[in-house]
Design a protein around this motif. Sequence first.
Motif, short mmCIF file in Angstrom:
data_model
loop_
_atom_site.label_atom_id
_atom_site.label_comp_id
_atom_site.label_asym_id
_atom_site.label_seq_id
_atom_site.Cartn_x
_atom_site.Cartn_y
_atom_site.Cartn_z
N VAL A 14 1.18 -1.26 0.00
CA VAL A 14 0.23 -0.04 0.10
C VAL A 14 0.94 1.15 0.05
O VAL A 14 1.88 1.22 0.68
CB VAL A 14 -0.87 -0.04 1.00
CG1 VAL A 14 -1.72 1.20 1.16
CG2 VAL A 14 -1.97 -1.08 1.14
N ARG A 15 0.46 2.05 -0.96
CA ARG A 15 1.48 3.23 -1.11
C ARG A 15 0.51 4.63 -0.70
O ARG A 15 -0.53 4.66 -1.42
CB ARG A 15 1.93 3.41 -2.64
CG ARG A 15 3.05 2.21 -3.04
CD ARG A 15 3.07 2.13 -4.41
NE ARG A 15 1.77 1.70 -5.09
CZ ARG A 15 1.08 0.52 -5.02
NH1 ARG A 15 1.99 -0.72 -4.53
NH2 ARG A 15 0.17 0.32 -5.72
N VAL A 16 1.12 5.41 0.20
CA VAL A 16 0.31 6.53 0.54
C VAL A 16 0.95 7.97 0.23
O VAL A 16 2.09 8.04 0.52
CB VAL A 16 0.07 6.39 2.17
CG1 VAL A 16 -0.88 7.75 2.40
CG2 VAL A 16 -0.69 5.20 2.55
N GLU A 17 0.34 8.54 -0.66
CA GLU A 17 1.03 9.83 -0.95
C GLU A 17 0.69 11.08 0.10
O GLU A 17 -0.15 10.67 0.88
CB GLU A 17 0.33 10.33 -2.22
CG GLU A 17 0.71 9.03 -3.67
CD GLU A 17 0.24 9.72 -5.15
OE1 GLU A 17 -0.14 10.81 -4.99
OE2 GLU A 17 0.40 8.81 -5.76
N ASP A 18 1.21 12.08 0.00
CA ASP A 18 1.16 13.03 0.87
C ASP A 18 -0.29 13.61 1.00
O ASP A 18 -0.60 14.48 0.06
CB ASP A 18 2.25 14.05 0.48
CG ASP A 18 2.29 15.05 1.95
OD1 ASP A 18 1.80 14.68 3.04
OD2 ASP A 18 3.01 16.19 1.63
N PHE A 19 -0.97 13.21 2.15
CA PHE A 19 -2.20 13.70 2.03
C PHE A 19 -2.56 15.12 2.84
O PHE A 19 -1.51 15.45 3.34
CB PHE A 19 -3.30 12.65 2.64
CG PHE A 19 -2.62 12.22 4.02
CD1 PHE A 19 -2.80 12.84 5.01
CD2 PHE A 19 -1.96 10.89 3.94
CE1 PHE A 19 -2.30 12.22 6.54
CE2 PHE A 19 -1.33 10.33 5.10
CZ PHE A 19 -1.48 11.06 6.40
N ARG A 20 -3.51 15.63 2.85
CA ARG A 20 -3.70 17.15 3.32
C ARG A 20 -3.87 16.90 4.91
O ARG A 20 -3.35 18.01 5.42
CB ARG A 20 -4.93 17.63 2.77
CG ARG A 20 -4.91 18.14 1.44
CD ARG A 20 -6.13 18.28 0.76
NE ARG A 20 -7.08 17.19 0.30
CZ ARG A 20 -8.21 17.49 0.05
NH1 ARG A 20 -9.02 18.66 -0.05
NH2 ARG A 20 -8.91 16.37 -0.23
N TRP A 21 -4.64 16.12 5.56
CA TRP A 21 -4.91 16.20 7.10
C TRP A 21 -5.28 14.93 7.58
O TRP A 21 -6.45 14.31 7.02
CB TRP A 21 -6.18 17.35 7.28
CG TRP A 21 -6.15 17.86 8.54
CD1 TRP A 21 -5.59 17.36 9.67
CD2 TRP A 21 -6.92 18.87 8.75
NE1 TRP A 21 -6.13 18.19 10.50
CE2 TRP A 21 -6.96 19.18 10.28
CE3 TRP A 21 -7.70 19.85 8.16
CZ2 TRP A 21 -7.46 20.33 10.82
CZ3 TRP A 21 -8.45 20.86 8.76
CH2 TRP A 21 -8.17 21.21 10.21
N GLY A 22 -4.43 14.32 8.51
CA GLY A 22 -5.11 13.28 8.82
C GLY A 22 -3.86 12.26 9.31
O GLY A 22 -2.67 12.81 9.59
N GLN A 23 -4.10 11.08 9.70
CA GLN A 23 -2.93 10.09 10.28
C GLN A 23 -2.94 8.76 9.27
O GLN A 23 -3.76 8.58 8.30
CB GLN A 23 -3.41 9.64 11.59
CG GLN A 23 -3.69 10.44 12.47
CD GLN A 23 -4.58 9.84 13.58
OE1 GLN A 23 -4.79 8.62 13.80
NE2 GLN A 23 -4.94 10.72 14.69
N LEU A 24 -1.66 8.49 9.11
CA LEU A 24 -1.39 7.19 8.29
C LEU A 24 -2.17 5.97 8.94
O LEU A 24 -2.71 5.32 8.13
CB LEU A 24 0.19 6.73 8.30
CG LEU A 24 0.52 5.56 7.48
CD1 LEU A 24 0.20 5.81 5.97
CD2 LEU A 24 1.98 5.57 7.73
N ILE A 25 -2.17 5.74 9.98
CA ILE A 25 -2.53 4.73 10.97
C ILE A 25 -3.45 4.99 11.89
O ILE A 25 -2.98 5.95 12.82
CB ILE A 25 -1.36 3.54 11.36
CG1 ILE A 25 -0.92 2.88 10.26
CG2 ILE A 25 -2.19 2.42 12.33
CD1 ILE A 25 -1.70 1.93 9.30
N HIS A 26 -4.72 4.62 12.07
CA HIS A 26 -5.55 4.91 13.28
C HIS A 26 -6.01 3.54 13.62
O HIS A 26 -7.00 3.25 12.91
CB HIS A 26 -6.59 5.74 12.88
CG HIS A 26 -7.42 6.27 14.17
ND1 HIS A 26 -7.38 7.73 14.57
CD2 HIS A 26 -8.24 5.72 14.85
CE1 HIS A 26 -8.34 7.68 15.82
NE2 HIS A 26 -8.80 6.53 15.84
N MET A 27 -5.57 2.93 14.69
CA MET A 27 -5.75 1.55 15.07
C MET A 27 -6.12 1.58 16.58
O MET A 27 -5.29 1.82 17.35
CB MET A 27 -4.60 0.59 14.81
CG MET A 27 -5.09 -0.83 14.86
SD MET A 27 -3.55 -2.06 14.40
CE MET A 27 -2.95 -1.32 13.04
#
Length: 585
Positions: A393-406
């Motif tokens: 899974v590849r995550v680009e630079d997003f605007r607002w939030g967290q990568l992981i919320h577990m």
Amino acid sequence: MTENPSTPSLSRRIVLQATGAAAVAGYLATGSPAAAQDAEARLATYPIPAGIARNDSFQIQVRVPHGEWQPVDAYNVRLKEINPDTGGGRTFNSSMAYFDVSGEVNVKVTYTRAAVETARVRPLSYGIEPEIDESTVEFTLDGPRNVVIEVNGEIFDCLHLLAKPIETDVPDLGDPNVVYFGPGVHDGGDLAVAAGQTVYLAGGAVLRRKVVFQNVDNARLLGRGMIYGVQWGAIPIENSKNILVDGVTISNNPTGNASTIAESEQVTIRNLSYFSHGTWGDGIDVFCSSGVLIEGAFLRSSDDCIALYSHRNQYYGDVRDITVRDSTLWADVAHPFNVGTHGNTEDPEVLENITLYNVDILDHREPQLNYQGCIALNPGDGNLVRNVRIEDVRVEDFRWGQLIHMRVAFNRDYNTSAGRGIEGVFIKNLSYNGDSATTPIMLGYDAEHGIDDVTFQNLSINGKVIADTMQKPRWFKMTDMVPMHVNEHVTNLRFIDAATAPTAEAPQITAAAEVEAAAGAPLLYTVSATGYPESFAAAGLPEGLTLDTATGVVTGAAAAGTYAVTVSAANTVGTTDHTVAIKVL
């Protein structure tokens, strides 16, 4: 069966069928196909019917190599952004265009608003470097791809270009079990699909009606047309089995999601594209269902892109064997991928055997901390989330939030109790590149409602692999190197590199011993397994069925018969076999 007064005459249908799938798909209202094709590459384009909003920010042309340029019309799609100060939602106009292709295709895009200073073709993982000449951007796709052309940093006034595969499964339009909608706009009430029926939306068709699968088996929705502007869910699938949705686009719904899959099994959603701006504008919500495959999707949503839940409202039951693969997710609000919020406190349920594989997450923007996380596992209402595999899974630079919320949650807006816990999560080859993410979290609720057995393998943050082999101050925790906030109710958390085996045991297969479908109908079976499986295999599959060795998903359609199939799951330690009876009636 036909439901469209503009259906071509029988003689016209015969001509289209004889010409092949590409000609049917690319048929224009004038009667001439819009397909430019040669021995190695084919191309089909479609006009926008009168009365449907267009967007003129981009002029688009496509061609097969050395072929003639073909114009492609752009639809106006509406998107949403939340104002964090007021909570109100502002909507934006954007562009979406689609065509079908096999082989390479050259793309030329002219931005009509201004000169192009910068341009990106996303997902960035495709490595496409466009050429810029004043207001024109050119690039080549190596085959079917869903891409976003972003000029001058504009993320709303951008172009979503959907290059879909040439159709190979066009139904016989003279079949009484086919409901055909040709190019043009089609209004009416909800369309209830019957058992054994296929609804076909030809390229250039715009259907302003829901397509409803309720208490039916062996039914399909196919084509390259659009479902447009409907209220409260475009494709509800309830209490149904062996359902296939393939190729359609959904847009401009004022409220509701693309599809709800509830109390159903063996459901495949393939090559679905969705754009939303309305309230509760989720992409695909799965409730109390098993055996669901979502692949090749492009979802840009005004709420969760994909959400997996157990009980809510009239739906009851566990969720298992859910696979999302080869897709692109963009959440203008809430989560790209969310698991576990809703459940049944009185009779707790399980969400298990969940796979997210080969996915690009382009954006995530959520001001509320409780609803952040590109990948969110947050069971409430007594839910137990277990055996989750997230890989490539590849995550680009997003605007607002967290990568992981577990987080094992007790969200009082939606829950009546805390979740039971999270167990057995394997996250392999997850990468994030950017500087906008806030601190990800892993939080158990208390000692009895915790998170256990989570392994990150080859986690890459801006090119740095987070693993216990890396250099760090000895008094730092590994989570400080992400950095990630983890509380005392998280146990057996590991960060390992790509060379380290995640387990010392062979996988254990948990898949069903039997699966059933009708002859020629879509069949879906998942070789689910615990214990870090790395690959899957099958021996004895009947003709028409194939297995994805990376995810363990068997798909296709077969002739009648009962087949004893041996499936297996393997890792570096060993291989485990399992026999399944595939019954095709």
